[in-house]
Design an enzyme around this catalytic site. Sequence first.
Site, PDB file in Angstrom:
ATOM      1  N   ILE A  49      44.700  46.615  42.491  1.00 33.49           N
ATOM      2  CA  ILE A  49      44.544  47.268  43.794  1.00 33.49           C
ATOM      3  C   ILE A  49      45.929  47.316  44.432  1.00 33.49           C
ATOM      4  O   ILE A  49      46.517  46.255  44.710  1.00 33.49           O
ATOM      5  CB  ILE A  49      43.579  46.466  44.708  1.00 33.49           C
ATOM      6  CG1 ILE A  49      42.220  46.222  44.020  1.00 33.49           C
ATOM      7  CG2 ILE A  49      43.414  47.171  46.060  1.00 33.49           C
ATOM      8  CD1 ILE A  49      41.356  47.448  43.822  1.00 33.49           C
ATOM      9  N   GLU A  50      46.432  48.520  44.632  1.00 30.33           N
ATOM     10  CA  GLU A  50      47.813  48.680  45.103  1.00 30.33           C
ATOM     11  C   GLU A  50      47.885  48.939  46.602  1.00 30.33           C
ATOM     12  O   GLU A  50      46.855  49.093  47.279  1.00 30.33           O
ATOM     13  CB  GLU A  50      48.480  49.815  44.305  1.00 30.33           C
ATOM     14  CG  GLU A  50      48.492  49.485  42.822  1.00 30.33           C
ATOM     15  CD  GLU A  50      49.309  50.450  41.985  1.00 30.33           C
ATOM     16  OE1 GLU A  50      49.579  51.582  42.440  1.00 30.33           O
ATOM     17  OE2 GLU A  50      49.688  50.052  40.861  1.00 30.33           O
ATOM     18  N   CYS A  73      50.503  36.493  37.035  1.00 40.68           N
ATOM     19  CA  CYS A  73      49.115  36.257  36.595  1.00 40.68           C
ATOM     20  C   CYS A  73      49.042  35.063  35.655  1.00 40.68           C
ATOM     21  O   CYS A  73      48.098  34.274  35.718  1.00 40.68           O
ATOM     22  CB  CYS A  73      48.535  37.498  35.927  1.00 40.68           C
ATOM     23  SG  CYS A  73      48.062  38.747  37.130  1.00 40.68           S
ATOM     24  N   GLU A  86      43.789  40.982  36.681  1.00 43.72           N
ATOM     25  CA  GLU A  86      43.383  39.652  36.195  1.00 43.72           C
ATOM     26  C   GLU A  86      43.138  38.710  37.371  1.00 43.72           C
ATOM     27  O   GLU A  86      42.166  37.957  37.396  1.00 43.72           O
ATOM     28  CB  GLU A  86      44.478  39.022  35.324  1.00 43.72           C
ATOM     29  CG  GLU A  86      44.871  39.821  34.123  1.00 43.72           C
ATOM     30  CD  GLU A  86      46.025  40.769  34.412  1.00 43.72           C
ATOM     31  OE1 GLU A  86      45.937  41.562  35.370  1.00 43.72           O
ATOM     32  OE2 GLU A  86      47.010  40.732  33.670  1.00 43.72           O
TER      33      GLU A  86
HETATM   34  N1  THU Z   1      49.247  45.085  36.656  1.00 43.34           N
HETATM   35  C1  THU Z   1      48.085  44.408  36.446  1.00 43.34           C
HETATM   36  O1  THU Z   1      47.065  44.679  37.083  1.00 43.34           O
HETATM   37  N2  THU Z   1      48.086  43.417  35.529  1.00 43.34           N
HETATM   38  C2  THU Z   1      49.152  43.074  34.755  1.00 43.34           C
HETATM   39  O2  THU Z   1      49.115  42.075  34.041  1.00 43.34           O
HETATM   40  C3  THU Z   1      50.351  43.931  34.769  1.00 43.34           C
HETATM   41  C4  THU Z   1      50.484  44.795  35.975  1.00 43.34           C
HETATM   42  C5  THU Z   1      49.254  46.159  37.659  1.00 43.34           C
HETATM   43  C6  THU Z   1      50.063  45.850  38.884  1.00 43.34           C
HETATM   44  C7  THU Z   1      50.390  47.253  39.376  1.00 43.34           C
HETATM   45  O3  THU Z   1      49.291  47.726  40.153  1.00 43.34           O
HETATM   46  C8  THU Z   1      50.461  48.086  38.104  1.00 43.34           C
HETATM   47  O4  THU Z   1      49.805  47.323  37.102  1.00 43.34           O
HETATM   48  C9  THU Z   1      51.887  48.420  37.656  1.00 43.34           C
HETATM   49  O5  THU Z   1      52.635  47.254  37.540  1.00 43.34           O
END
Ligand code: THU
Length: 133
Positions: free
Chosen positions: A43-44, A91, A55
Amino acid sequence: MTNEEIVALAKKGRELSYSPYSHFAVGAVVITKDGKIFLGANIENASYPLCMCAERNAIYHAYMNGYSKEDLQVLGLVADTEDVCTPCGACRQVISELFPSDGKIIMANMKGKMKETSIKELLPFAFDCSDLQ
Ligand code: THU
């Protein structure tokens, strides 16, 4: 549950991704020892450092439903990567605190590639509460 079924659940999580900035959708799932399923997605936010990974959202989802470390059995994650998608460093630190050291972690991509690992393998020599003594 098979590794294919775990990844299928992580893909369901990925459908919930809010990633208008990176356009990189990640899905995750946590499965408890008593068979409950908690999905996660990244979720950005326009304020980029506030983005939250799939995760961590899946693990926090399980905790918010009353589960804790020793109740968790499986963590799956998936993204559209060339090789399998591996958890970022932040994570790994959170997984090491909130997910069992020998819990099964399935990393996957959208093309059906999968690798099984554990947090012991992903983050050896982790910093933890014992370091604060
Ligand atoms: N992202 C994840 O959700 N999990 C990871 O282990 C790597 C990165 C997401 C964060 C961000 O929303 C997007 O991927 C690009 O980095």
